[in-house]
Scaffold this motif. Structure first.
Motif, PDB file in Angstrom:
ATOM      1  N   ILE A  18       0.858  -1.184   0.000  1.00  0.00           N
ATOM      2  CA  ILE A  18       0.000   0.000   0.000  1.00  0.00           C
ATOM      3  C   ILE A  18       0.893   1.234   0.000  1.00  0.00           C
ATOM      4  O   ILE A  18       1.912   1.263   0.676  1.00  0.00           O
ATOM      5  CB  ILE A  18      -0.908   0.031   1.243  1.00  0.00           C
ATOM      6  CG1 ILE A  18      -1.813  -1.193   1.307  1.00  0.00           C
ATOM      7  CG2 ILE A  18      -1.752   1.300   1.280  1.00  0.00           C
ATOM      8  CD1 ILE A  18      -2.530  -1.346   2.624  1.00  0.00           C
ATOM      9  N   GLN A  19       0.494   2.237  -0.751  1.00  0.00           N
ATOM     10  CA  GLN A  19       1.214   3.502  -0.739  1.00  0.00           C
ATOM     11  C   GLN A  19       0.212   4.625  -0.963  1.00  0.00           C
ATOM     12  O   GLN A  19      -0.567   4.584  -1.909  1.00  0.00           O
ATOM     13  CB  GLN A  19       2.272   3.514  -1.834  1.00  0.00           C
ATOM     14  CG  GLN A  19       3.020   4.823  -1.938  1.00  0.00           C
ATOM     15  CD  GLN A  19       4.156   4.734  -2.932  1.00  0.00           C
ATOM     16  OE1 GLN A  19       5.075   3.959  -2.744  1.00  0.00           O
ATOM     17  NE2 GLN A  19       4.076   5.507  -3.985  1.00  0.00           N
ATOM     18  N   PHE A  20       0.206   5.608  -0.069  1.00  0.00           N
ATOM     19  CA  PHE A  20      -0.687   6.742  -0.253  1.00  0.00           C
ATOM     20  C   PHE A  20      -0.110   7.967   0.444  1.00  0.00           C
ATOM     21  O   PHE A  20       0.782   7.861   1.275  1.00  0.00           O
ATOM     22  CB  PHE A  20      -2.105   6.449   0.248  1.00  0.00           C
ATOM     23  CG  PHE A  20      -2.192   6.066   1.696  1.00  0.00           C
ATOM     24  CD1 PHE A  20      -2.387   7.022   2.677  1.00  0.00           C
ATOM     25  CD2 PHE A  20      -2.079   4.739   2.080  1.00  0.00           C
ATOM     26  CE1 PHE A  20      -2.469   6.672   4.004  1.00  0.00           C
ATOM     27  CE2 PHE A  20      -2.162   4.383   3.413  1.00  0.00           C
ATOM     28  CZ  PHE A  20      -2.357   5.344   4.378  1.00  0.00           C
ATOM     29  N   GLU A  21      -0.622   9.122   0.072  1.00  0.00           N
ATOM     30  CA  GLU A  21      -0.186  10.375   0.665  1.00  0.00           C
ATOM     31  C   GLU A  21      -1.275  10.901   1.581  1.00  0.00           C
ATOM     32  O   GLU A  21      -2.462  10.788   1.280  1.00  0.00           O
ATOM     33  CB  GLU A  21       0.128  11.399  -0.428  1.00  0.00           C
ATOM     34  CG  GLU A  21       1.323  11.000  -1.252  1.00  0.00           C
ATOM     35  CD  GLU A  21       1.656  11.996  -2.346  1.00  0.00           C
ATOM     36  OE1 GLU A  21       0.850  12.918  -2.580  1.00  0.00           O
ATOM     37  OE2 GLU A  21       2.712  11.849  -2.959  1.00  0.00           O
ATOM     38  N   THR A  22      -0.859  11.455   2.729  1.00  0.00           N
ATOM     39  CA  THR A  22      -1.783  12.063   3.674  1.00  0.00           C
ATOM     40  C   THR A  22      -1.260  13.448   4.031  1.00  0.00           C
ATOM     41  O   THR A  22      -0.104  13.769   3.771  1.00  0.00           O
ATOM     42  CB  THR A  22      -1.938  11.227   4.957  1.00  0.00           C
ATOM     43  OG1 THR A  22      -0.659  11.087   5.569  1.00  0.00           O
ATOM     44  CG2 THR A  22      -2.501   9.860   4.668  1.00  0.00           C
ATOM     45  N   GLU A  23      -2.125  14.223   4.641  1.00  0.00           N
ATOM     46  CA  GLU A  23      -1.727  15.561   5.048  1.00  0.00           C
ATOM     47  C   GLU A  23      -1.682  15.618   6.570  1.00  0.00           C
ATOM     48  O   GLU A  23      -2.629  15.228   7.253  1.00  0.00           O
ATOM     49  CB  GLU A  23      -2.740  16.575   4.516  1.00  0.00           C
ATOM     50  CG  GLU A  23      -2.276  18.000   4.612  1.00  0.00           C
ATOM     51  CD  GLU A  23      -3.226  18.945   3.918  1.00  0.00           C
ATOM     52  OE1 GLU A  23      -3.961  19.640   4.647  1.00  0.00           O
ATOM     53  OE2 GLU A  23      -3.252  18.969   2.682  1.00  0.00           O
ATOM     54  N   ALA A  24      -0.577  16.108   7.121  1.00  0.00           N
ATOM     55  CA  ALA A  24      -0.420  16.243   8.563  1.00  0.00           C
ATOM     56  C   ALA A  24      -1.220  17.445   9.057  1.00  0.00           C
ATOM     57  O   ALA A  24      -1.726  18.241   8.264  1.00  0.00           O
ATOM     58  CB  ALA A  24       1.053  16.398   8.911  1.00  0.00           C
TER      59      ALA A  24
END
Length: 66
Positions: A18-24
């Protein structure tokens, strides 16, 4: 390059599951990956080579190895 260090050998990465981008909370972009290795032995450490940053963050990142 990702590798697991065992007592007597190193195991290369099998795949990225799995690979995804999130925002802190501070709106910085984070990339999260789940790495899969093939081994029945408990690893001593995770080796991550070739990761480069544009600036120093001076953060410690906790990596859980089951």
């Amino acid at each position: 390059m990702y590798q697991l260090k065992l007592k007597k050998r190193k195991i290369p990465l099998n795949t990225i599951v799995i690979q995804f981008e999130t925002e802190a909370d501070d709106r910085t972009l984070l990339k999260e990956r789940t790495l899969q290795f093939e081994s029945d032995e408990k690893p001593e450490k995770l080796i991550v080579d070739g990761v480069h940053y544009w600036k120093d963050y001076h953060l410690k990142i906790q990596i859980f190895i089951d």
